[in-house]
Design an enzyme around this catalytic site. Structure first.
Site, PDB file in Angstrom:
ATOM      1  N   GLU A  12      -2.469   7.464  -4.951  1.00  0.00           N
ATOM      2  CA  GLU A  12      -2.860   6.780  -6.195  1.00  0.00           C
ATOM      3  C   GLU A  12      -4.346   6.904  -6.516  1.00  0.00           C
ATOM      4  OE1 GLU A  12      -1.752   2.616  -5.183  1.00  0.00           O
ATOM      5  OE2 GLU A  12      -3.866   2.168  -5.417  1.00  0.00           O
ATOM      6  N   HIS A  58      -0.625  -0.285  -9.752  1.00  0.00           N
ATOM      7  CA  HIS A  58      -1.383  -1.249  -8.933  1.00  0.00           C
ATOM      8  C   HIS A  58      -1.836  -2.445  -9.779  1.00  0.00           C
ATOM      9  CE1 HIS A  58      -3.547  -1.302  -4.837  1.00  0.00           C
ATOM     10  NE2 HIS A  58      -3.426  -2.542  -5.287  1.00  0.00           N
ATOM     11  N   ARG A 111       0.863  -1.186   0.000  1.00  0.00           N
ATOM     12  CA  ARG A 111       0.000   0.000   0.000  1.00  0.00           C
ATOM     13  C   ARG A 111       0.899   1.236   0.000  1.00  0.00           C
ATOM     14  NH1 ARG A 111      -3.356  -2.715  -1.640  1.00  0.00           N
ATOM     15  NH2 ARG A 111      -5.442  -3.167  -0.882  1.00  0.00           N
TER      16      ARG A 111
HETATM   17  P1  NAI Z   1      -1.594 -11.145   5.024  1.00  0.00           P
HETATM   18  O1  NAI Z   1      -2.620 -10.655   5.986  1.00  0.00           O
HETATM   19  O2  NAI Z   1      -1.582 -12.605   4.655  1.00  0.00           O
HETATM   20  O3  NAI Z   1      -0.123 -10.796   5.570  1.00  0.00           O
HETATM   21  C1  NAI Z   1       0.215  -9.570   6.134  1.00  0.00           C
HETATM   22  C2  NAI Z   1       1.376  -9.808   7.087  1.00  0.00           C
HETATM   23  O4  NAI Z   1       1.794  -8.546   7.585  1.00  0.00           O
HETATM   24  C3  NAI Z   1       0.994 -10.679   8.277  1.00  0.00           C
HETATM   25  O5  NAI Z   1       1.941 -11.712   8.450  1.00  0.00           O
HETATM   26  C4  NAI Z   1       1.001  -9.699   9.438  1.00  0.00           C
HETATM   27  O6  NAI Z   1       1.366 -10.290  10.685  1.00  0.00           O
HETATM   28  C5  NAI Z   1       2.046  -8.696   8.957  1.00  0.00           C
HETATM   29  N1  NAI Z   1       1.948  -7.420   9.671  1.00  0.00           N
HETATM   30  C6  NAI Z   1       0.842  -6.784  10.128  1.00  0.00           C
HETATM   31  N2  NAI Z   1       1.187  -5.646  10.760  1.00  0.00           N
HETATM   32  C7  NAI Z   1       2.542  -5.583  10.698  1.00  0.00           C
HETATM   33  C8  NAI Z   1       3.481  -4.658  11.207  1.00  0.00           C
HETATM   34  N3  NAI Z   1       3.110  -3.587  11.930  1.00  0.00           N
HETATM   35  N4  NAI Z   1       4.790  -4.890  10.966  1.00  0.00           N
HETATM   36  C9  NAI Z   1       5.191  -5.997  10.280  1.00  0.00           C
HETATM   37  N5  NAI Z   1       4.332  -6.923   9.790  1.00  0.00           N
HETATM   38  C10 NAI Z   1       3.030  -6.712  10.008  1.00  0.00           C
HETATM   39  O7  NAI Z   1      -1.736 -10.237   3.735  1.00  0.00           O
HETATM   40  P2  NAI Z   1      -1.276 -10.558   2.244  1.00  0.00           P
HETATM   41  O8  NAI Z   1      -2.355 -11.273   1.528  1.00  0.00           O
HETATM   42  O9  NAI Z   1       0.080 -11.148   2.266  1.00  0.00           O
HETATM   43  O10 NAI Z   1      -1.220  -9.084   1.632  1.00  0.00           O
HETATM   44  C11 NAI Z   1      -0.296  -8.120   2.095  1.00  0.00           C
HETATM   45  C12 NAI Z   1      -0.677  -6.766   1.531  1.00  0.00           C
HETATM   46  O11 NAI Z   1      -0.485  -6.765   0.112  1.00  0.00           O
HETATM   47  C13 NAI Z   1      -2.164  -6.393   1.688  1.00  0.00           C
HETATM   48  O12 NAI Z   1      -2.419  -5.831   2.957  1.00  0.00           O
HETATM   49  C14 NAI Z   1      -2.372  -5.398   0.586  1.00  0.00           C
HETATM   50  O13 NAI Z   1      -2.119  -4.112   1.097  1.00  0.00           O
HETATM   51  C15 NAI Z   1      -1.299  -5.741  -0.439  1.00  0.00           C
HETATM   52  N6  NAI Z   1      -1.845  -6.222  -1.705  1.00  0.00           N
HETATM   53  C16 NAI Z   1      -1.463  -5.590  -2.861  1.00  0.00           C
HETATM   54  C17 NAI Z   1      -1.948  -6.009  -4.081  1.00  0.00           C
HETATM   55  C18 NAI Z   1      -1.507  -5.369  -5.365  1.00  0.00           C
HETATM   56  O14 NAI Z   1      -2.167  -5.576  -6.405  1.00  0.00           O
HETATM   57  N7  NAI Z   1      -0.405  -4.636  -5.398  1.00  0.00           N
HETATM   58  C19 NAI Z   1      -2.944  -7.091  -4.167  1.00  0.00           C
HETATM   59  C20 NAI Z   1      -3.227  -7.732  -2.894  1.00  0.00           C
HETATM   60  C21 NAI Z   1      -2.711  -7.283  -1.716  1.00  0.00           C
END
Ligand code: NAI
Length: 327
Positions: free
Chosen positions: A261, A293, A232
């Site tokens: 964005e 994105h 993000r």
């Molecule tokens: P997820 O929920 O499986 O993993 C997120 C990880 O971040 C978790 O392991 C969590 O413990 C960790 N986390 C939370 N707060 C934290 C902090 N303060 N410091 C360090 N780690 C922390 O999510 P997933 O599916 O891996 O997605 C991650 C991000 O990718 C989403 O939140 C979204 O913003 C982004 N995304 C981007 C896309 C794109 O098209 N560019 C598409 C899908 C997701």
């Protein structure tokens, strides 16, 4: 159910119409915000994407019009005021996982492009310029990669970088034991940052992670570091990053997401004057790569997004448990 789709793109229509068998889908190109919310009146649910505005005012208006469900066709929900949805009894569902490979592989594409400059080579060769001058890259093998957030996407990314022969360091609130067993080393952020040649962000945007990359954290990084953000935009303080790029503190920046964005991405603005000086400054650096994105943008992910969203809406209509409920 009648579902109002906001921020609709041609591929949304294509994939949702392909998999829809029961709902009345109404597609609107407009972004959802206070001035467009009335398009949803008469519908039972709205389907929104990453840059739709779901703040208190919009949620109140949706609720007043009888809408009880917001179906997000994305994983992140940082654009939804969950206090307001709870206050106005509007349920929120999302697509928690859709091909983590799509985003992880896009992060790798940014790394490889920035490093080996294939985007420049492509243009050069097409113009009959076969010079290698300034195309020099570095071996990924043996380099240290820092992964911030090792959830679904971060985990896949760690595996890929291990495959390149990189040393992988990670920072997360919760360590993933399977990754540790595969040799990924969890460290506090302040210990991870100075060691990494490449840092890739895969944590969600929350109050704790907003501007996680700022002047202080940048100053802890190795000079010339490659920073990748497919998560993000607001994880990065753009101004601080521009300053660091100007003095070479950051050596490469690859971003698929950008703080502002919502006013730019997903639309063709090639004939417009772009008023955002930060994005224009970023794009002026030869060592910055911006994509709009598209990390999620694979056939597999679009299929899963459509199928899961349609199932989420059906479950709501059928009064079944909402397994993908947010909040
Ligand atoms: P997820 O929920 O499986 O993993 C997120 C990880 O971040 C978790 O392991 C969590 O413990 C960790 N986390 C939370 N707060 C934290 C902090 N303060 N410091 C360090 N780690 C922390 O999510 P997933 O599916 O891996 O997605 C991650 C991000 O990718 C989403 O939140 C979204 O913003 C982004 N995304 C981007 C896309 C794109 O098209 N560019 C598409 C899908 C997701």
């Amino acid at each position: 159910m009648k579902v109002a789709f906001f921020s609709t793109q041609p591929y949304d229509r294509e994939y949702f119409l392909r998999y829809n068998t029961r709902h009345d889908l109404r597609f609107f190109d407009a972004q959802l915000n206070k001035s467009t919310v009335s398009l949803a009146y008469g519908c039972d649910a709205v389907c929104a994407f990453v840059n739709d505005v779901l703040d208190n005012a919009v949620i109140q208006l949706l609720s007043k019009s009888g809408i009880e469900l917001i179906a997000l066709r994305c994983a992140g929900y940082n654009n939804v005021d969950l206090i307001a949805t709870s206050l106005y009894s509007v349920k929120v569902v999302r697509v928690p996982a859709y091909s983590p490979h799509a985003v992880a592989e896009h992060a790798v594409a940014l790394i490889l492009t920035l490093n080996r400059k294939t985007h420049k080579a492509y243009n050069r060769v097409r113009e009959g310029n076969f010079s290698l001058d300034k195309l020099i890259g570095f071996d990924l093998y043996g380099k240290t990669v820092g992964v911030i957030g090792t959830g679904k996407i971060g985990e896949v990314f760690c595996h890929i970088m291990k495959g390149f022969g990189c040393r992988v360091l990670a920072f997360d609130l919760i360590a993933n034991r399977e990754l540790e067993a595969k040799g990924v080393e969890y460290l506090p952020l302040v210990e991870l940052l100075p060691q990494c040649d490449i840092i890739s962000l895969h944590c969600p945007l929350t109050d704790q992670t907003r501007h996680l990359i700022n002047t202080d954290t940048i100053n802890l990084m190795k000079p010339g570091v490659m920073l990748i953000n497919t998560s993000r935009g607001a994880l990065i303080n753009t101004q601080a990053t521009i300053q660091a790029l100007k003095i070479g503190r950051i050596g490469y920046l690859g971003i698929d997401v950008y703080e502002q964005e919502d006013k730019l991405f997903f639309y063709n603005r090639s004939e417009e004057i772009i008023p955002d000086d930060n994005i224009m400054r970023l794009m002026s650096f030869p060592n910055v790569l911006v994509t709009s994105h598209q990390g999620f943008f694979t056939d597999e992910a679009l299929t899963q997004i459509a199928q899961t969203t349609l199932q989420n809406i059906a479950d709501f209509e059928d009064d079944k448990p909402l397994i993908n409920k947010v909040g």
